[in-house]
Design a protein around this motif. Structure first.
Motif, PDB file in Angstrom:
ATOM      1  N   GLY A  91      19.421  -3.547  -0.820  1.00 27.19           N
ATOM      2  CA  GLY A  91      18.867  -4.304   0.293  1.00 27.19           C
ATOM      3  C   GLY A  91      18.220  -3.459   1.372  1.00 27.19           C
ATOM      4  N   GLU A  92      18.339  -2.131   1.274  1.00 25.15           N
ATOM      5  CA  GLU A  92      17.723  -1.269   2.291  1.00 25.15           C
ATOM      6  C   GLU A  92      16.203  -1.266   2.113  1.00 25.15           C
ATOM      7  OE1 GLU A  92      21.594   1.712   2.541  1.00 25.15           O
ATOM      8  OE2 GLU A  92      19.765   2.430   1.596  1.00 25.15           O
ATOM      9  N   VAL A  93      15.489  -1.525   3.223  1.00 28.04           N
ATOM     10  CA  VAL A  93      14.020  -1.557   3.212  1.00 28.04           C
ATOM     11  C   VAL A  93      13.505  -0.880   4.470  1.00 28.04           C
ATOM     12  CG1 VAL A  93      11.963  -3.034   3.113  1.00 28.04           C
ATOM     13  CG2 VAL A  93      14.090  -3.824   2.066  1.00 28.04           C
ATOM     14  N   ILE A  94      12.532   0.011   4.321  1.00 31.43           N
ATOM     15  CA  ILE A  94      11.893   0.616   5.490  1.00 31.43           C
ATOM     16  C   ILE A  94      10.380   0.624   5.326  1.00 31.43           C
ATOM     17  CG2 ILE A  94      13.879   2.152   5.986  1.00 31.43           C
ATOM     18  CD1 ILE A  94      11.455   4.233   5.097  1.00 31.43           C
ATOM     19  N   SER A 139       0.819  -1.224   0.000  1.00 25.58           N
ATOM     20  CA  SER A 139       0.000   0.000   0.000  1.00 25.58           C
ATOM     21  C   SER A 139       0.849   1.270   0.000  1.00 25.58           C
ATOM     22  CB  SER A 139      -0.968   0.026   1.198  1.00 25.58           C
ATOM     23  OG  SER A 139      -1.649  -1.197   1.299  1.00 25.58           O
ATOM     24  N   ASN A 140       2.005   1.184  -0.647  1.00 26.83           N
ATOM     25  CA  ASN A 140       2.933   2.326  -0.747  1.00 26.83           C
ATOM     26  C   ASN A 140       3.445   2.814   0.612  1.00 26.83           C
ATOM     27  OD1 ASN A 140       2.728   2.251  -3.538  1.00 26.83           O
ATOM     28  ND2 ASN A 140       1.010   3.679  -3.560  1.00 26.83           N
ATOM     29  N   LEU A 141       3.559   1.871   1.542  1.00 28.15           N
ATOM     30  CA  LEU A 141       4.139   2.197   2.850  1.00 28.15           C
ATOM     31  C   LEU A 141       5.554   1.638   2.972  1.00 28.15           C
ATOM     32  CD1 LEU A 141       1.011   1.550   5.067  1.00 28.15           C
ATOM     33  CD2 LEU A 141       2.079   3.761   4.597  1.00 28.15           C
ATOM     34  N   ARG A 142       5.854   0.583   2.213  1.00 29.42           N
ATOM     35  CA  ARG A 142       7.193  -0.001   2.248  1.00 29.42           C
ATOM     36  C   ARG A 142       8.044   0.586   1.119  1.00 29.42           C
ATOM     37  NH1 ARG A 142       8.628  -6.166   3.553  1.00 29.42           N
ATOM     38  NH2 ARG A 142       8.170  -5.237   5.574  1.00 29.42           N
ATOM     39  N   VAL A 143       9.249   0.982   1.480  1.00 28.45           N
ATOM     40  CA  VAL A 143      10.192   1.553   0.513  1.00 28.45           C
ATOM     41  C   VAL A 143      11.404   0.642   0.433  1.00 28.45           C
ATOM     42  CG1 VAL A 143      11.575   3.599  -0.057  1.00 28.45           C
ATOM     43  CG2 VAL A 143       9.482   3.860   1.272  1.00 28.45           C
ATOM     44  N   HIS A 144      11.795   0.249  -0.773  1.00 31.46           N
ATOM     45  CA  HIS A 144      13.028  -0.518  -0.890  1.00 31.46           C
ATOM     46  C   HIS A 144      13.920   0.068  -1.982  1.00 31.46           C
ATOM     47  CE1 HIS A 144      10.443  -2.639  -3.863  1.00 31.46           C
ATOM     48  NE2 HIS A 144      11.574  -2.750  -4.543  1.00 31.46           N
ATOM     49  N   TYR A 145      15.216  -0.151  -1.802  1.00 32.42           N
ATOM     50  CA  TYR A 145      16.191   0.408  -2.727  1.00 32.42           C
ATOM     51  C   TYR A 145      16.495  -0.605  -3.819  1.00 32.42           C
ATOM     52  CZ  TYR A 145      20.403   2.531  -4.589  1.00 32.42           C
ATOM     53  OH  TYR A 145      21.328   3.092  -5.433  1.00 32.42           O
ATOM     54  N   LYS A 146      16.419  -0.160  -5.077  1.00 29.69           N
ATOM     55  CA  LYS A 146      16.656  -1.098  -6.181  1.00 29.69           C
ATOM     56  C   LYS A 146      17.701  -0.611  -7.185  1.00 29.69           C
ATOM     57  CE  LYS A 146      12.662   0.563  -8.756  1.00 29.69           C
ATOM     58  NZ  LYS A 146      11.420   0.284  -9.433  1.00 29.69           N
ATOM     59  N   GLY A 147      18.608   0.254  -6.707  1.00 29.75           N
ATOM     60  CA  GLY A 147      19.688   0.737  -7.573  1.00 29.75           C
ATOM     61  C   GLY A 147      20.970  -0.051  -7.337  1.00 29.75           C
ATOM     62  N   HIS A 148      22.083   0.496  -7.848  1.00 33.81           N
ATOM     63  CA  HIS A 148      23.374  -0.183  -7.708  1.00 33.81           C
ATOM     64  C   HIS A 148      24.072   0.195  -6.409  1.00 33.81           C
ATOM     65  CE1 HIS A 148      22.775  -1.356 -11.816  1.00 33.81           C
ATOM     66  NE2 HIS A 148      22.649  -0.096 -12.179  1.00 33.81           N
ATOM     67  N   GLU A 174       6.662   7.695  11.868  1.00 34.07           N
ATOM     68  CA  GLU A 174       7.754   6.789  12.208  1.00 34.07           C
ATOM     69  C   GLU A 174       8.080   5.888  11.022  1.00 34.07           C
ATOM     70  OE1 GLU A 174       7.322   6.247  17.060  1.00 34.07           O
ATOM     71  OE2 GLU A 174       6.550   4.647  15.780  1.00 34.07           O
ATOM     72  N   VAL A 175       9.324   5.449  10.960  1.00 36.63           N
ATOM     73  CA  VAL A 175       9.701   4.423   9.994  1.00 36.63           C
ATOM     74  C   VAL A 175      10.431   3.309  10.727  1.00 36.63           C
ATOM     75  CG1 VAL A 175       9.891   6.061   8.079  1.00 36.63           C
ATOM     76  CG2 VAL A 175      11.938   5.415   9.329  1.00 36.63           C
ATOM     77  N   LYS A 176      10.152   2.087  10.306  1.00 40.32           N
ATOM     78  CA  LYS A 176      10.859   0.937  10.866  1.00 40.32           C
ATOM     79  C   LYS A 176      11.882   0.464   9.848  1.00 40.32           C
ATOM     80  CE  LYS A 176      10.611  -3.416  13.133  1.00 40.32           C
ATOM     81  NZ  LYS A 176       9.885  -4.518  13.709  1.00 40.32           N
ATOM     82  N   ILE A 177      13.116   0.270  10.318  1.00 39.69           N
ATOM     83  CA  ILE A 177      14.163  -0.225   9.432  1.00 39.69           C
ATOM     84  C   ILE A 177      13.997  -1.749   9.331  1.00 39.69           C
ATOM     85  CG2 ILE A 177      16.640  -0.231   8.928  1.00 39.69           C
ATOM     86  CD1 ILE A 177      15.330   2.628   9.372  1.00 39.69           C
ATOM     87  N   ILE A 178      13.464  -2.198   8.209  1.00 35.94           N
ATOM     88  CA  ILE A 178      13.266  -3.632   8.004  1.00 35.94           C
ATOM     89  C   ILE A 178      14.616  -4.288   7.701  1.00 35.94           C
ATOM     90  CG2 ILE A 178      12.067  -5.387   6.604  1.00 35.94           C
ATOM     91  CD1 ILE A 178      10.238  -3.638   8.438  1.00 35.94           C
ATOM     92  N   SER A 179      15.426  -3.596   6.893  1.00 37.87           N
ATOM     93  CA  SER A 179      16.794  -4.061   6.647  1.00 37.87           C
ATOM     94  C   SER A 179      17.701  -2.884   6.316  1.00 37.87           C
ATOM     95  CB  SER A 179      16.828  -5.051   5.483  1.00 37.87           C
ATOM     96  OG  SER A 179      18.181  -5.330   5.161  1.00 37.87           O
ATOM     97  N   LYS A 180      18.880  -2.883   6.908  1.00 34.78           N
ATOM     98  CA  LYS A 180      19.842  -1.807   6.630  1.00 34.78           C
ATOM     99  C   LYS A 180      20.565  -2.060   5.301  1.00 34.78           C
ATOM    100  CE  LYS A 180      24.226  -3.291   8.645  1.00 34.78           C
ATOM    101  NZ  LYS A 180      25.029  -3.141   7.417  1.00 34.78           N
ATOM    102  N   GLY A 181      20.296  -3.221   4.675  1.00 29.25           N
ATOM    103  CA  GLY A 181      20.928  -3.511   3.399  1.00 29.25           C
ATOM    104  C   GLY A 181      22.436  -3.582   3.531  1.00 29.25           C
TER     105      GLY A 181
END
Length: 192
Positions: A163-166, A24-33, A59-66
């Motif tokens: 790998g970064e996800v919040i 629902s556009n609440l999770r953000v993940h990084y997909k670059g190099h 608030e944001v929760k760090i799901i993974s610091k990548g």
């Protein structure tokens, strides 16, 4: 009177290419190099924070610091370059996970708080009455990070390595931090 829309999710349009959105556009993940700072990517919420709020908090929760945990949480004005982490440019403000520094419209950070990583919950609050901004980590108030902020800022997060996800909490779930208590305290001071 018309209700002022509040930020409720991340914008699918107001973001840099390396940002992916889900849940629902609440999770953000990084997909670059994520090779250099030129690979930084940010996303803004769908709406700016209304001045009528008094005190606004998310608030944001760090799901993974990548890979490196180069993550920034903060606020930015409409039109600020999204190929950057929050805080690096004019009208952009951020608290960064890798060094715990606060960035106020500058590429040079100031020592501010602890670093943050996988499993941490980082909160960002803005007092619309005096233009101050504070952060929280896992429910603990970290103190004022910025003063004299302009109005019309958007909740913003930036990521820079694979790998970064919040996950964002715009109030759809209970906050870690006691924002109600903070509001009561603010009202007491304002009326005092």
């Amino acid at each position: 009177e018309e209700e002022t829309p509040l930020p409720r999710c991340w914008s699918t349009k107001d973001k840099y290419n390396y940002i992916g959105l889900s849940q629902s556009n609440l999770r953000v993940h990084y997909k670059g190099h994520g090779k250099t700072h030129k690979d930084a990517s940010s996303v803004r919420a769908t709406h700016p924070i209304p001045a009528s709020c008094g005190l606004y908090y998310f608030e944001v929760k760090i799901i993974s610091k990548g890979r490196d945990g180069y993550m920034g949480v903060g606020l930015s004005a409409q039109g600020v370059n999204m190929n950057r982490l929050p805080g690096w440019d004019k009208h952009s403000y951020g608290y960064h996970g890798d060094d715990g520094h606060s960035f106020c419209s500058s590429g040079t950070g100031q020592a501010y708080g602890p670093t943050f990583t996988t499993g941490d919950v980082i909160g960002c609050g803005i007092n619309l009455i005096d233009g101050s901004c504070f952060y929280t980590k896992n429910g603990h108030h970290l103190g004022i990070a910025f003063q004299d902020l302009p109005s019309g800022l958007y909740p913003t997060v930036g990521l820079q390595t694979p790998g970064e996800v919040i996950d964002a909490n715009f109030g759809q779930e209970p906050f870690k931090f006691d924002i109600e208590g903070e509001m009561r305290e603010l009202r007491r001071k304002t009326q005092g």
